[in-house]
Design an enzyme around this catalytic site. Structure first.
Site, PDB file in Angstrom:
ATOM      1  N   THR A  79      28.310 -18.092  21.120  1.00  0.00           N
ATOM      2  CA  THR A  79      27.574 -17.721  22.326  1.00  0.00           C
ATOM      3  C   THR A  79      26.099 -17.980  22.078  1.00  0.00           C
ATOM      4  OG1 THR A  79      27.276 -15.423  21.627  1.00  0.00           O
ATOM      5  CG2 THR A  79      29.231 -15.913  22.953  1.00  0.00           C
ATOM      6  N   CYS A  80      25.402 -18.455  23.079  1.00  0.00           N
ATOM      7  CA  CYS A  80      23.955 -18.634  22.984  1.00  0.00           C
ATOM      8  C   CYS A  80      23.333 -17.257  22.811  1.00  0.00           C
ATOM      9  CB  CYS A  80      23.429 -19.306  24.244  1.00  0.00           C
ATOM     10  SG  CYS A  80      21.618 -19.413  24.299  1.00  0.00           S
ATOM     11  N   VAL A  81      22.614 -17.073  21.722  1.00  0.00           N
ATOM     12  CA  VAL A  81      22.100 -15.749  21.395  1.00  0.00           C
ATOM     13  C   VAL A  81      21.138 -15.235  22.462  1.00  0.00           C
ATOM     14  CG1 VAL A  81      20.257 -16.604  19.864  1.00  0.00           C
ATOM     15  CG2 VAL A  81      21.180 -14.291  19.560  1.00  0.00           C
ATOM     16  N   ALA A  84      23.090 -14.386  25.604  1.00  0.00           N
ATOM     17  CA  ALA A  84      23.952 -13.233  25.346  1.00  0.00           C
ATOM     18  C   ALA A  84      23.145 -11.939  25.353  1.00  0.00           C
ATOM     19  CB  ALA A  84      24.677 -13.409  24.016  1.00  0.00           C
TER      20      ALA A  84
END
Length: 130
Positions: A79-81, A84
């Site tokens: 997941t794109c930090v 997210a």
């Protein structure tokens, strides 16, 4: 000829069909002998990594399906930090870093930056966005 795919999923697990379509594509590609090295969840797609997602008994559990696919076929789920964190999806590491009492990133998912996606794009034969 076997191809290596990277998928970018920008839609949530529920509310639209695109995340499930991405999952179905991944399954079909693997069944045909191709590989899916990474699924990168971006924008609302990060909601696919929420450990607190509980679908109704008669609904398909897409979060669990992604986890199973990853375990059985060595697919990285990232997941794109930044996306997210904005949506409340937090890993153990991020929870500690930000002083939060708990994490809710589902098992089998990692958080990564866009640099990890850029690196994957360099090694993929094909990239599909859903």
């Amino acid at each position: 000829m076997s191809l290596n795919y990277v998928l970018v999923v920008s839609e949530p697990a529920y509310g639209t069909q695109l995340a499930r379509t991405a999952y179905q594509f991944a399954c079909a590609a693997i069944a045909k002998g191709h590989s899916v090295s990474k699924v990168f969840f971006y924008q609302d797609g990060v909601l696919n990594g929420a450990a607190t997602t509980v679908p109704a008994n008669d609904e398909f559990d897409l979060v669990n399906a992604w986890q199973t696919l990853a375990n059985e076929h060595q697919v990285q789920l990232e997941t794109c930090v930044a996306a997210a964190l904005r949506r409340g999806i937090v890993s153990e590491q991020e929870a500690m870093q930000h002083g939060l009492s708990q994490a809710n990133l589902a098992d089998g998912y990692q958080q990564a930056g866009l640099g990890a996606l850029a690196e994957a794009l360099l090694t993929a034969d094909r990239v599909l966005q859903f």
